[in-house]
Write an enzyme that holds these catalytic residues in place. Structure first.
Site, PDB file in Angstrom:
ATOM      1  N   ILE A  98       3.936   8.623  -0.194  1.00 26.22           N
ATOM      2  CA  ILE A  98       4.751   7.803  -1.091  1.00 26.22           C
ATOM      3  C   ILE A  98       3.830   6.758  -1.713  1.00 26.22           C
ATOM      4  CG2 ILE A  98       6.990   8.186  -0.032  1.00 26.22           C
ATOM      5  CD1 ILE A  98       6.677   5.603   1.494  1.00 26.22           C
TER       6      ILE A  98
ATOM      7  N   GLN B  88      -2.302   1.394  -3.443  1.00 27.21           N
ATOM      8  CA  GLN B  88      -2.784   2.579  -4.152  1.00 27.21           C
ATOM      9  C   GLN B  88      -1.781   2.967  -5.212  1.00 27.21           C
ATOM     10  OE1 GLN B  88      -5.256   4.516  -4.721  1.00 27.21           O
ATOM     11  NE2 GLN B  88      -3.967   5.814  -5.933  1.00 27.21           N
TER      12      GLN B  88
ATOM     13  N   MET C 111       0.839  -1.188   0.000  1.00 27.32           N
ATOM     14  CA  MET C 111       0.000   0.000   0.000  1.00 27.32           C
ATOM     15  C   MET C 111       0.876   1.240   0.000  1.00 27.32           C
ATOM     16  SD  MET C 111      -1.252   0.403   3.956  1.00 27.32           S
ATOM     17  CE  MET C 111      -1.722  -1.287   4.240  1.00 27.32           C
ATOM     18  N   CYS C 112       0.291   2.360  -0.267  1.00 27.19           N
ATOM     19  CA  CYS C 112       0.992   3.634  -0.147  1.00 27.19           C
ATOM     20  C   CYS C 112       1.174   3.965   1.329  1.00 27.19           C
ATOM     21  CB  CYS C 112       0.194   4.743  -0.814  1.00 27.19           C
ATOM     22  SG  CYS C 112      -0.140   4.454  -2.553  1.00 27.19           S
ATOM     23  N   GLU C 113       1.925   5.010   1.600  1.00 20.80           N
ATOM     24  CA  GLU C 113       2.051   5.470   2.985  1.00 20.80           C
ATOM     25  C   GLU C 113       1.866   6.976   3.041  1.00 20.80           C
ATOM     26  OE1 GLU C 113       4.718   3.992   5.798  1.00 20.80           O
ATOM     27  OE2 GLU C 113       4.930   2.001   4.877  1.00 20.80           O
TER      28      GLU C 113
END
Length: 275
Positions: free
Chosen positions: A78, A275, A1-3
């Site tokens: 990110i 994402q 996943m994104c962060e």
């Protein structure tokens, strides 16, 4: 996943320490190598840095780490791409004007059946589910309130209801700021910490860096940091619940809606999102 990474402070503060930890997760200690971005507010204005390249290798990211821009409100992201191509136009955070203020948004998660969301005058430029969700959210706010309401609880309660609707479409963790407040909403992974006197030392998880905040602050400073996963290994971070929403102003929580406990993971079945 994104962060995600956000900050709210009562005095202009640099985010170099937390940003340094996050950037390592963009291709070095984590798989989020499809771009990064960060937005700093200065009053009603903002500075925005984006790069579709991995943050751990980005010269622009190195500049931001070494150049201590001070702000009271920051949003960073990110990306691990899932919806939309890897490109500058799809790189978070996204910014739009509403009620005479620039609103900045970043999303972690993945939505389905989002193409029919009505965005009104807030037309998406890229092709991510995140930007469409952001434009839909702003359209909902504008349709409900012609001007920003004086009652913060009224505004943020409605905003939380809108976020609930987006969560029905999938995983929706978000950060949103207009430079005055920093709002965050959780589906599955979001943590926050508030640092205030007496300040102590903090050590990054992703980089061999330790800072003594007592040497960098005054006794009156209050700084809250929001992140997808904790960035330090010697501090107590608060994990947000499902559907929980917090809004910070000058480092303090000014609105809070409770969430529900996270479901117990099923043995041998780990849920993931990107994402």
């Amino acid at each position: 996943m994104c962060e995600l990474l956000g900050m709210s402070a009562n005095v202009p503060t640099d985010i170099c320490f937390s940003f340094t930890g996050l950037m390592q997760r963009g291709g070095k200690t984590g798989p989020h190598c499809d771009g990064w971005g960060i937005t700093f507010y200065d009053g009603k204005g903002y500075q925005n840095f984006k790069d579709p390249n991995p943050s751990c290798e980005s010269r622009i990211a190195q500049l931001v780490q070494q150049y201590p821009i001070k702000s009271c409100a920051v949003i960073s992201h990110i990306r691990q791409a899932n919806r939309g191509s890897v490109s500058l136009v799809n790189t978070h955070p996204f910014t739009r004007e509403l009620w005479g203020h620039y609103w900045t948004f970043a999303h972690n998660g993945q939505l389905s059946n989002y193409q029919g969301l009505e965005t009104g005058r807030f037309v998406p430029v890229g092709d991510t589910d995140s930007e469409i969700a952001f434009c839909w959210l702003l359209n909902q706010l504008e349709q409900r309130f012609a001007t920003r309401p004086d009652d913060d609880a009224l505004l943020f309660s409605f905003m939380a209801e809108c976020c609930d609707q987006l969560r029905e479409l999938g995983v929706y963790n978000m950060l949103l700021s207009d430079g005055d407040v920093v709002a965050n909403y959780c589906t599955n992974n979001l943590h926050w910490i508030t640092r205030r006197a007496p300040f102590g030392e903090a050590s990054l998880i992703d980089e061999d860096v330790t800072i003594d905040f007592q040497k960098e602050t005054t006794p009156n400073d209050v700084v809250s940091v929001i992140a997808t996963q904790p960035l330090t290994n010697n501090e107590q971070w608060h994990r947000m619940l499902v559907g929980e929403m917090c809004v910070f102003k000058k480092g303090e929580v000014i609105y809070h809606r409770e969430g529900t406990p996270h479901p117990e993971p099923q043995q041998g079945n780990e849920a993931t999102s990107s994402q």
